[in-house]
Design a protein around this motif. Structure first.
Motif, PDB file in Angstrom:
ATOM      1  N   SER A   1       0.852  -1.192   0.000  1.00 34.92           N
ATOM      2  CA  SER A   1       0.000   0.000   0.000  1.00 34.92           C
ATOM      3  C   SER A   1       0.882   1.234   0.000  1.00 34.92           C
ATOM      4  CB  SER A   1      -0.924   0.008   1.227  1.00 34.92           C
ATOM      5  OG  SER A   1      -0.168   0.031   2.422  1.00 34.92           O
ATOM      6  N   VAL A   2       0.468   2.210  -0.761  1.00 34.45           N
ATOM      7  CA  VAL A   2       1.205   3.474  -0.803  1.00 34.45           C
ATOM      8  C   VAL A   2       0.306   4.563  -0.251  1.00 34.45           C
ATOM      9  CG1 VAL A   2       2.622   2.782  -2.773  1.00 34.45           C
ATOM     10  CG2 VAL A   2       0.448   3.929  -3.175  1.00 34.45           C
ATOM     11  N   PRO A   3       0.888   5.560   0.390  1.00 33.09           N
ATOM     12  CA  PRO A   3       0.075   6.649   0.965  1.00 33.09           C
ATOM     13  C   PRO A   3      -0.518   7.512  -0.140  1.00 33.09           C
ATOM     14  CG  PRO A   3       2.407   7.132   1.168  1.00 33.09           C
ATOM     15  CD  PRO A   3       2.323   5.729   0.651  1.00 33.09           C
ATOM     16  N   PRO A   4      -1.516   8.299   0.182  1.00 38.85           N
ATOM     17  CA  PRO A   4      -2.080   9.220  -0.818  1.00 38.85           C
ATOM     18  C   PRO A   4      -0.994  10.140  -1.371  1.00 38.85           C
ATOM     19  CG  PRO A   4      -3.448   9.124   1.146  1.00 38.85           C
ATOM     20  CD  PRO A   4      -2.181   8.410   1.491  1.00 38.85           C
ATOM     21  N   PHE A   5      -1.124  10.510  -2.623  1.00 37.05           N
ATOM     22  CA  PHE A   5      -0.114  11.364  -3.248  1.00 37.05           C
ATOM     23  C   PHE A   5      -0.795  12.306  -4.226  1.00 37.05           C
ATOM     24  CE2 PHE A   5      -0.465   7.349  -5.527  1.00 37.05           C
ATOM     25  CZ  PHE A   5      -0.735   7.766  -6.828  1.00 37.05           C
ATOM     26  N   ARG A   6      -0.116  13.410  -4.512  1.00 30.51           N
ATOM     27  CA  ARG A   6      -0.644  14.377  -5.482  1.00 30.51           C
ATOM     28  C   ARG A   6      -0.035  14.165  -6.859  1.00 30.51           C
ATOM     29  NH1 ARG A   6       2.590  18.668  -6.979  1.00 30.51           N
ATOM     30  NH2 ARG A   6       4.558  18.862  -5.860  1.00 30.51           N
TER      31      ARG A   6
ATOM     32  N   GLY B   1       3.976  15.527  -0.890  1.00 33.74           N
ATOM     33  CA  GLY B   1       2.839  15.035  -1.659  1.00 33.74           C
ATOM     34  C   GLY B   1       3.249  14.238  -2.876  1.00 33.74           C
ATOM     35  N   ASP B   2       4.538  14.293  -3.229  1.00 31.02           N
ATOM     36  CA  ASP B   2       5.040  13.493  -4.347  1.00 31.02           C
ATOM     37  C   ASP B   2       5.345  12.077  -3.875  1.00 31.02           C
ATOM     38  OD1 ASP B   2       4.917  15.578  -6.126  1.00 31.02           O
ATOM     39  OD2 ASP B   2       7.021  16.160  -5.894  1.00 31.02           O
ATOM     40  N   LEU B   3       4.965  11.099  -4.672  1.00 35.52           N
ATOM     41  CA  LEU B   3       5.363   9.711  -4.466  1.00 35.52           C
ATOM     42  C   LEU B   3       6.473   9.411  -5.455  1.00 35.52           C
ATOM     43  CD1 LEU B   3       4.969   6.830  -3.255  1.00 35.52           C
ATOM     44  CD2 LEU B   3       3.347   6.424  -5.137  1.00 35.52           C
TER      45      LEU B   3
ATOM     46  N   ALA C   1      14.941  11.351  -2.305  1.00 38.25           N
ATOM     47  CA  ALA C   1      13.549  11.350  -1.851  1.00 38.25           C
ATOM     48  C   ALA C   1      13.470  11.191  -0.339  1.00 38.25           C
ATOM     49  CB  ALA C   1      12.776  10.232  -2.544  1.00 38.25           C
ATOM     50  N   ARG C   2      14.234  10.266   0.191  1.00 36.55           N
ATOM     51  CA  ARG C   2      14.185  10.037   1.631  1.00 36.55           C
ATOM     52  C   ARG C   2      14.778  11.226   2.397  1.00 36.55           C
ATOM     53  NH1 ARG C   2      10.603   8.434   3.109  1.00 36.55           N
ATOM     54  NH2 ARG C   2      11.348   7.443   5.024  1.00 36.55           N
ATOM     55  N   ASP C   3      15.815  11.869   1.831  1.00 32.80           N
ATOM     56  CA  ASP C   3      16.385  13.054   2.472  1.00 32.80           C
ATOM     57  C   ASP C   3      15.359  14.186   2.558  1.00 32.80           C
ATOM     58  OD1 ASP C   3      18.816  11.825   2.826  1.00 32.80           O
ATOM     59  OD2 ASP C   3      19.781  12.771   1.089  1.00 32.80           O
ATOM     60  N   LEU C   4      14.446  14.229   1.564  1.00 31.36           N
ATOM     61  CA  LEU C   4      13.400  15.262   1.568  1.00 31.36           C
ATOM     62  C   LEU C   4      12.161  14.833   2.340  1.00 31.36           C
ATOM     63  CD1 LEU C   4      13.555  16.456  -2.165  1.00 31.36           C
ATOM     64  CD2 LEU C   4      14.239  17.760  -0.143  1.00 31.36           C
ATOM     65  N   GLY C   5      12.172  13.612   2.858  1.00 32.38           N
ATOM     66  CA  GLY C   5      11.019  13.107   3.585  1.00 32.38           C
ATOM     67  C   GLY C   5       9.871  12.702   2.685  1.00 32.38           C
ATOM     68  N   LEU C   6      10.144  12.415   1.414  1.00 33.99           N
ATOM     69  CA  LEU C   6       9.095  12.036   0.474  1.00 33.99           C
ATOM     70  C   LEU C   6       8.822  10.536   0.540  1.00 33.99           C
ATOM     71  CD1 LEU C   6      10.125  14.112  -2.684  1.00 33.99           C
ATOM     72  CD2 LEU C   6       8.671  14.779  -0.762  1.00 33.99           C
ATOM     73  N   ASP C   7       7.591  10.162   0.276  1.00 32.10           N
ATOM     74  CA  ASP C   7       7.226   8.745   0.234  1.00 32.10           C
ATOM     75  C   ASP C   7       7.811   8.089  -1.011  1.00 32.10           C
ATOM     76  OD1 ASP C   7       5.603   8.614   2.613  1.00 32.10           O
ATOM     77  OD2 ASP C   7       4.092   9.774   1.524  1.00 32.10           O
ATOM     78  N   THR C   8       8.187   6.827  -0.876  1.00 28.95           N
ATOM     79  CA  THR C   8       8.771   6.095  -1.996  1.00 28.95           C
ATOM     80  C   THR C   8       8.074   4.755  -2.185  1.00 28.95           C
ATOM     81  OG1 THR C   8      10.431   5.053  -0.557  1.00 28.95           O
ATOM     82  CG2 THR C   8      11.069   7.116  -1.663  1.00 28.95           C
ATOM     83  N   LEU C   9       8.153   4.263  -3.415  1.00 27.75           N
ATOM     84  CA  LEU C   9       7.783   2.893  -3.751  1.00 27.75           C
ATOM     85  C   LEU C   9       8.951   2.342  -4.551  1.00 27.75           C
ATOM     86  CD1 LEU C   9       5.878   0.451  -4.156  1.00 27.75           C
ATOM     87  CD2 LEU C   9       4.960   1.651  -6.173  1.00 27.75           C
ATOM     88  N   THR C  10       9.514   1.241  -4.094  1.00 27.79           N
ATOM     89  CA  THR C  10      10.700   0.673  -4.715  1.00 27.79           C
ATOM     90  C   THR C  10      10.335  -0.649  -5.385  1.00 27.79           C
ATOM     91  OG1 THR C  10      12.066   1.687  -2.986  1.00 27.79           O
ATOM     92  CG2 THR C  10      13.082  -0.045  -4.319  1.00 27.79           C
TER      93      THR C  10
END
Length: 306
Positions: free
Chosen positions: A23-28, A67-69, A89-98
């Motif tokens: 599951s991925v969090p909501p994103f814009r 808000g970016d995935l 992405a992780r340095d900016l605190g953004l959600d990721t899907l790998t």
């Protein structure tokens, strides 16, 4: 490589099943990061949703924000550019899907506790693992119903026949703007498999940037290849017809491919499969190893020494 191409239809389902429970969090917005064959899933997604940002570079686009995935796709899991995107992405605190077949990127995502899909570690080139990665991406985003059912074997005869006409020539590929992504798929599949260069462009820009270049002495070296859609805008059709007239006057033999399929994604997959089959049979006829990437391996080794 032939077995890998034949498996792409099954790969789509296996990739989708590998994403079950993810599951991925909501994103814009989605930023898709990947290189070479591993970039194709994000490119296919961008055909369905033009708002997708496809990032072929280190790090992230300058406007990446909350808000970016960030989707990081790497068949090897060791692609330096994609790893740098994940870290940014992780340095900016953004959600990721790998989405990976293993490697260092899998280790990073696993240690970080972020969504991770590890695909079957088949020993095949990334360009023939598109089904796995695309199936996983679409399913993880709740878009499994958009995945097509494809029959790679049904497209092999067309690819083999086209390969026989192309022989050892380079390609110059043209599409209409809405299908411009397909030119990149052909360029990668054909160049890596046949070890031949490919020039690509699309209309209307192709008319403004390179038509005059056909004054050059290329008739015995290059085959122009048109990729067309039966439902294309009449304005694109006029572009194709005008260039066809010029090329015919110059003595070129032009090959034309009609897109086949009931949906955008199915058309993309079928066209990509045709590119793989054509490239495979050209390589086989030329006695070239279709899977080898010696110059790419050398390129990566030289970069690592710097």
């Amino acid at each position: 490589m032939r077995d890998a191409i034949l498996s792409i239809g099954r790969q789509i389902d296996r990739g989708a099943r590998a994403a079950e429970g993810i599951s991925v969090p909501p994103f814009r917005r989605i930023i898709s990061c990947g290189m070479g064959g591993s970039s194709i899933p994000g490119e296919i997604l961008s055909v369905v949703n033009p708002d997708i940002v496809v990032h072929w570079d280190y790090g992230l686009p300058p406007n990446a924000s909350g808000g970016d995935l960030v989707v990081c796709t790497s068949w090897s899991g060791n692609t330096e550019e994609t790893i740098s995107s994940w870290k940014a992405a992780r340095d900016l605190g953004l959600d990721t899907l790998t989405i990976v077949g293993g490697g260092a990127l899998a280790d990073l995502a696993r240690a970080d506790g972020t969504p991770l899909i590890v695909l079957p570690a088949d020993n095949i080139p990334p360009r023939t693992a598109t089904g796995y990665m695309t199936g996983a991406l679409f399913a993880a985003l709740g878009m499994r119903d958009k995945l097509p059912e494809v029959d790679p074997a049904a497209l092999e005869p067309q690819g083999e026949a086209l390969a026989a006409r192309l022989a050892d020539r380079m390609l110059a590929i043209y599409t209409a703007y809405p299908w411009r992504k397909l030119t990149g798929f052909w360029k990668m599949a054909y160049s890596e498999t046949t070890k031949r260069q490919v020039m690509v462009n699309w209309f209307p820009s192709g008319a403004h940037t390179e038509v005059v270049g056909w004054e050059g002495p290329y008739r015995d070296m290059v085959t122009p290849l048109f990729i067309r859609d039966a439902h294309e805008d009449e304005r694109y059709a006029k572009n194709f017809d005008a260039l066809l007239a010029i090329l015919a006057r110059k003595g070129y033999t032009v090959e034309t491919i009609q897109l086949s399929g009931n949906t955008q994604v199915e058309k993309v997959f079928n066209n990509y499969l045709l590119a793989l089959w054509t490239a495979f049979h050209v390589a086989t006829a030329l006695g070239v190893d279709p899977q080898a990437t010696e110059l790419l391996d050398e390129f990566k080794a030289l970069k690592a020494k710097e």
